[in-house]
Design a protein around this motif. Structure first.
Motif, PDB file in Angstrom:
ATOM      1  N   ASP A 341      73.121 -25.847 -77.125  1.00 41.20           N
ATOM      2  CA  ASP A 341      72.601 -26.615 -75.991  1.00 41.20           C
ATOM      3  C   ASP A 341      72.597 -25.815 -74.690  1.00 41.20           C
ATOM      4  O   ASP A 341      72.371 -26.373 -73.612  1.00 41.20           O
ATOM      5  CB  ASP A 341      73.372 -27.924 -75.796  1.00 41.20           C
ATOM      6  CG  ASP A 341      73.248 -28.832 -77.013  1.00 41.20           C
ATOM      7  OD1 ASP A 341      72.163 -28.852 -77.619  1.00 41.20           O
ATOM      8  OD2 ASP A 341      74.246 -29.491 -77.357  1.00 41.20           O
ATOM      9  N   THR A 342      72.836 -24.510 -74.799  1.00 47.18           N
ATOM     10  CA  THR A 342      72.729 -23.621 -73.639  1.00 47.18           C
ATOM     11  C   THR A 342      71.731 -22.509 -73.951  1.00 47.18           C
ATOM     12  O   THR A 342      70.697 -22.390 -73.315  1.00 47.18           O
ATOM     13  CB  THR A 342      74.098 -23.036 -73.263  1.00 47.18           C
ATOM     14  OG1 THR A 342      74.987 -24.097 -72.899  1.00 47.18           O
ATOM     15  CG2 THR A 342      73.973 -22.069 -72.093  1.00 47.18           C
ATOM     16  N   ASP A 504      76.884 -26.372 -71.032  1.00 45.13           N
ATOM     17  CA  ASP A 504      76.351 -27.727 -70.896  1.00 45.13           C
ATOM     18  C   ASP A 504      77.414 -28.813 -70.938  1.00 45.13           C
ATOM     19  O   ASP A 504      77.106 -29.988 -70.726  1.00 45.13           O
ATOM     20  CB  ASP A 504      75.351 -27.991 -72.035  1.00 45.13           C
ATOM     21  CG  ASP A 504      76.051 -28.105 -73.381  1.00 45.13           C
ATOM     22  OD1 ASP A 504      76.149 -29.216 -73.928  1.00 45.13           O
ATOM     23  OD2 ASP A 504      76.528 -27.074 -73.891  1.00 45.13           O
ATOM     24  N   HIS A 505      78.662 -28.459 -71.241  1.00 49.52           N
ATOM     25  CA  HIS A 505      79.686 -29.487 -71.407  1.00 49.52           C
ATOM     26  C   HIS A 505      80.586 -29.537 -70.169  1.00 49.52           C
ATOM     27  O   HIS A 505      81.189 -28.530 -69.792  1.00 49.52           O
ATOM     28  CB  HIS A 505      80.530 -29.208 -72.652  1.00 49.52           C
ATOM     29  CG  HIS A 505      81.298 -30.384 -73.143  1.00 49.52           C
ATOM     30  ND1 HIS A 505      82.446 -30.822 -72.538  1.00 49.52           N
ATOM     31  CD2 HIS A 505      81.066 -31.234 -74.183  1.00 49.52           C
ATOM     32  CE1 HIS A 505      82.916 -31.877 -73.195  1.00 49.52           C
ATOM     33  NE2 HIS A 505      82.092 -32.155 -74.184  1.00 49.52           N
ATOM     34  N   PHE A 522      76.354 -25.479 -64.545  1.00 54.88           N
ATOM     35  CA  PHE A 522      76.098 -26.557 -65.508  1.00 54.88           C
ATOM     36  C   PHE A 522      74.614 -26.561 -65.865  1.00 54.88           C
ATOM     37  O   PHE A 522      73.758 -26.704 -64.990  1.00 54.88           O
ATOM     38  CB  PHE A 522      76.498 -27.899 -64.900  1.00 54.88           C
ATOM     39  CG  PHE A 522      76.286 -29.077 -65.815  1.00 54.88           C
ATOM     40  CD1 PHE A 522      77.107 -29.284 -66.910  1.00 54.88           C
ATOM     41  CD2 PHE A 522      75.256 -29.980 -65.578  1.00 54.88           C
ATOM     42  CE1 PHE A 522      76.911 -30.380 -67.753  1.00 54.88           C
ATOM     43  CE2 PHE A 522      75.050 -31.076 -66.405  1.00 54.88           C
ATOM     44  CZ  PHE A 522      75.883 -31.265 -67.499  1.00 54.88           C
ATOM     45  N   ASN A 524      71.609 -28.448 -67.845  1.00 52.46           N
ATOM     46  CA  ASN A 524      71.299 -29.805 -68.286  1.00 52.46           C
ATOM     47  C   ASN A 524      69.899 -29.783 -68.919  1.00 52.46           C
ATOM     48  O   ASN A 524      68.939 -30.283 -68.327  1.00 52.46           O
ATOM     49  CB  ASN A 524      71.353 -30.745 -67.081  1.00 52.46           C
ATOM     50  CG  ASN A 524      71.337 -32.205 -67.471  1.00 52.46           C
ATOM     51  OD1 ASN A 524      71.300 -32.543 -68.651  1.00 52.46           O
ATOM     52  ND2 ASN A 524      71.346 -33.080 -66.474  1.00 52.46           N
ATOM     53  N   THR A 528      70.002 -35.350 -69.633  1.00 52.93           N
ATOM     54  CA  THR A 528      70.836 -36.512 -69.953  1.00 52.93           C
ATOM     55  C   THR A 528      72.283 -36.351 -69.511  1.00 52.93           C
ATOM     56  O   THR A 528      73.055 -37.293 -69.569  1.00 52.93           O
ATOM     57  CB  THR A 528      70.811 -36.771 -71.472  1.00 52.93           C
ATOM     58  OG1 THR A 528      71.232 -35.587 -72.159  1.00 52.93           O
ATOM     59  CG2 THR A 528      69.411 -37.145 -71.928  1.00 52.93           C
ATOM     60  N   GLY A 529      72.668 -35.141 -69.088  1.00 53.75           N
ATOM     61  CA  GLY A 529      74.050 -34.900 -68.706  1.00 53.75           C
ATOM     62  C   GLY A 529      74.304 -35.260 -67.249  1.00 53.75           C
ATOM     63  O   GLY A 529      73.378 -35.499 -66.468  1.00 53.75           O
ATOM     64  N   CYS A 531      76.149 -33.724 -63.997  1.00 48.65           N
ATOM     65  CA  CYS A 531      76.720 -32.497 -63.450  1.00 48.65           C
ATOM     66  C   CYS A 531      78.004 -32.792 -62.680  1.00 48.65           C
ATOM     67  O   CYS A 531      78.025 -33.686 -61.823  1.00 48.65           O
ATOM     68  CB  CYS A 531      75.705 -31.813 -62.541  1.00 48.65           C
ATOM     69  SG  CYS A 531      76.289 -30.266 -61.815  1.00 48.65           S
ATOM     70  N   GLU A 537      73.746 -26.836 -60.714  1.00 53.31           N
ATOM     71  CA  GLU A 537      73.078 -27.375 -61.906  1.00 53.31           C
ATOM     72  C   GLU A 537      71.723 -26.708 -62.086  1.00 53.31           C
ATOM     73  O   GLU A 537      70.985 -26.498 -61.130  1.00 53.31           O
ATOM     74  CB  GLU A 537      72.889 -28.887 -61.780  1.00 53.31           C
ATOM     75  CG  GLU A 537      72.179 -29.524 -62.982  1.00 53.31           C
ATOM     76  CD  GLU A 537      72.029 -31.033 -62.840  1.00 53.31           C
ATOM     77  OE1 GLU A 537      71.602 -31.686 -63.809  1.00 53.31           O
ATOM     78  OE2 GLU A 537      72.343 -31.565 -61.737  1.00 53.31           O
ATOM     79  N   HIS A 539      68.301 -26.586 -65.137  1.00 52.69           N
ATOM     80  CA  HIS A 539      67.734 -27.267 -66.292  1.00 52.69           C
ATOM     81  C   HIS A 539      67.121 -26.293 -67.287  1.00 52.69           C
ATOM     82  O   HIS A 539      66.917 -26.639 -68.450  1.00 52.69           O
ATOM     83  CB  HIS A 539      66.686 -28.295 -65.844  1.00 52.69           C
ATOM     84  CG  HIS A 539      67.260 -29.439 -65.076  1.00 52.69           C
ATOM     85  ND1 HIS A 539      67.494 -29.378 -63.717  1.00 52.69           N
ATOM     86  CD2 HIS A 539      67.697 -30.666 -65.482  1.00 52.69           C
ATOM     87  CE1 HIS A 539      68.027 -30.529 -63.317  1.00 52.69           C
ATOM     88  NE2 HIS A 539      68.161 -31.328 -64.353  1.00 52.69           N
TER      89      HIS A 539
END
Length: 548
Positions: A341-342, A504-505, A522, A524, A528-529, A531, A537, A539
């Motif tokens: 997810d990154t 992402d976590h 971070f 995202n 849906t996350g 920050c 942040e 994307h």
């Protein structure tokens, strides 16, 4: 480093016998990787990764993943060759790739076999090979008469499948043992480690020395280098030493001890690795302590007195600490990433895995029911944050899957198969390449089981693009524990304060990086996350390039 579990069974082949402490080599069908594997480097990993698929197709039983190599020192087989890792490090590296057997043959048992005889007597009869994997430049048979093309032709006639790995390139040049050997001999440990895919480590048993260092207040551990082991450039190195789960900086001298050679008991007949660990006080005799050479500091030299030597060693200690743990420079020198997810679009990868799963286990389901089950698998997966044994058990129970395989077999297959569908975000490789062009060190820190996460990194082609990849399953330390972040930075030779970490976590990545003193970002990717407050942040990975 020393935390990886060694799960490889070693068999020795001598003359016409095969034994493992008196036990016969099992007759089970195998996926066999062929080669010397003298360093288990990035090129070797590509060959082994092919064998670790473990299945000829989705419906046949899994094969035992085996490496077939030779027991003699490589120097006896190839002029100028020598081992790039200890036998223990080799087994540990193979374990992370899912290898179950290491089969070592005396070269004399095969050196006079023709290519046809090698395929018949060794691959088909002795090893029961169903899948054979090799490098693009593999040679076999008497005098190296056979190549990869001939191997494929001969095996095809006997119903054995052959897969060939192409060259793995780093900076436009193929990764090879000879290239790594030259780097080690030149003292370029950072580049050598990059091509190996892990730190260059000396972990031979610690022996009793002259104990002069103890008298000088700088006690050392002595590790003689075997005759068939590569010779690092003689001199003094900053080193990273792990003892009982804690990482220390060290000063390692590799060479012949010129200053004390003339003193009683000071002479050595073979190169010695001698390491002072300033912050450690304890008895390490007889242990296989992993010493990773991080940076070459200076040439080996002779001092007029031992007092001059002591003063220099103390200066070396300060340099070594800065080289391993970094200095006070807060400029960003390294950019580190989470993987799933990154760098990887994990939902896409998992959806591709569910298609394989349905094809294998439920090929006759109506399309609508198949799609519903694939969606259910994705939903229950919770982004990968599940206990997979419980996950598969729940599917078996709720689907009333009466003829299901053992859940352990399904899970083991998942660890090997899911990585085959690794799917990077479209801009991942482009961003990594640009960051390297700008001079940043690059790395990955990822949570997960050893085999599964290592295979993801290999299949996705991430390792050749980075300087280091750290998997929590290898370390037995998991994010958000700041130790895994600190350990990664030290192997790069930079301070945590000089590292940017992208993940992402909010807890595993952001909190863990913050606790280690890194600068978190971070990401995202799906919007849906949430920050964490005060954290930058993004994307898309490419957004990094605008402000770094």
């Amino acid at each position: 480093m020393e935390r990886i579990t060694d799960t490889v069974t070693v068999y020795q082949i001598q003359a016409d016998t095969m034994d493992n402490c008196g036990k016969e080599l099992p007759a089970h069908p195998r996926a066999v990787a062929l080669g010397l594997f003298d360093g288990v480097h990035l090129g070797h990993r590509a060959v082994i990764s092919l064998a670790a698929r473990r299945e000829l197709n989705g419906r046949e039983p899994a094969l035992t993943v085996s490496v077939y190599t030779f027991r003699q020192p490589p120097g006896a087989l190839k002029e100028g060759a020598c081992e790039l890792c200890s036998p223990r490090q080799k087994r540990l590296a193979l374990s992370t790739l899912g290898v179950e057997e290491l089969i070592c043959a005396d070269f004399d048992t095969v050196k006079d076999l023709s290519p046809e005889q090698f395929v018949d007597r060794v691959l088909r009869e002795r090893l029961n090979a169903r899948l054979v994997c090799c490098g693009f430049n593999y040679r076999f048979g008497k005098g190296g008469a056979g190549d990869a093309s001939l191997l494929k032709e001969l095996c095809a006639r006997r119903g054995i499948r052959v897969e060939t790995a192409g060259a793995v390139e780093v900076d436009g040049e193929p990764v090879s043992s000879s290239r790594i050997r030259r780097l080690v001999e030149q003292g370029d440990m950072r580049q050598a480690s990059r091509l190996l895919g892990r730190p260059f480590i000396i972990d031979f048993p610690v022996v009793t020395g002259q104990q002069l260092g103890r008298k000088l207040g700088t006690p050392t551990i002595n590790q003689p280098l075997p005759a068939d082991f590569v010779r690092p450039r003689f001199g003094v190195y900053a080193s990273s030493v792990e003892v009982d789960g804690r990482l220390y900086h060290g000063v390692t001298n590799v060479g012949m001890r010129p200053t004390v050679a003339d003193r009683p008991g000071g002479a050595v007949t073979a190169p010695l690795s001698e390491t002072w660990i300033p912050a450690y006080d304890g008895d390490l005799y007889g242990r296989e302590v992993p010493v990773a050479l991080v940076k070459f500091l200076r040439q080996e030299q002779r001092f007029s007195t031992v007092e001059e030597l002591q003063e220099q060693i103390l200066r070396d200690g300060e340099q070594a600490r800065a080289a391993v743990f970094g200095d006070d420079d807060t400029r960003i020198r390294a950019v580190l990433f989470d993987f799933d997810d990154t760098l990887q679009n994990r939902p896409v990868a998992f959806r591709r895995y569910t298609a394989f799963f349905m094809d294998k286990y439920f090929p006759h389901l109506p399309p609508e029911e198949r799609r519903a089950r694939e969606e259910e698998m994705l939903r229950r997966n919770n982004g990968g944050y599940v206990n997979y044994i419980d996950y598969f058990l729940s599917l078996i129970e709720d689907w009333k899957w009466t003829d299901a395989p053992e859940v352990g077999d399904i899970y083991r297959e998942f660890q090997f198969r899911f990585p085959e569908y690794s799917t990077l975000f479209p801009d991942a490789k482009e961003v990594l390449a640009e960051l390297r062009r700008r001079g940043y060190l690059l790395g990955v820190i990822t949570n997960g089981p050893s085999v599964q996460q290592n295979r993801k990194l290999d299949v996705a082609g991430i390792r050749p693009l980075t300087d280091i990849a750290v998997v929590s399953g290898d370390e037995r330390v998991h994010k958000p524990d700041p130790e895994i972040f600190r350990r990664t930075a030290s192997r790069l030779g930079v301070a945590c304060g000089s590292c940017l970490y992208v993940g992402d976590h909010p807890v595993n990545d952001v909190q863990g990086a913050c606790a280690a003193g890194m600068h978190p970002v971070f990401i995202n990717p799906f919007g849906t996350g949430v920050c964490p407050e005060g954290v930058r942040e993004i994307h898309r990975l490419s957004e990094l390039l605008a402000w770094l």
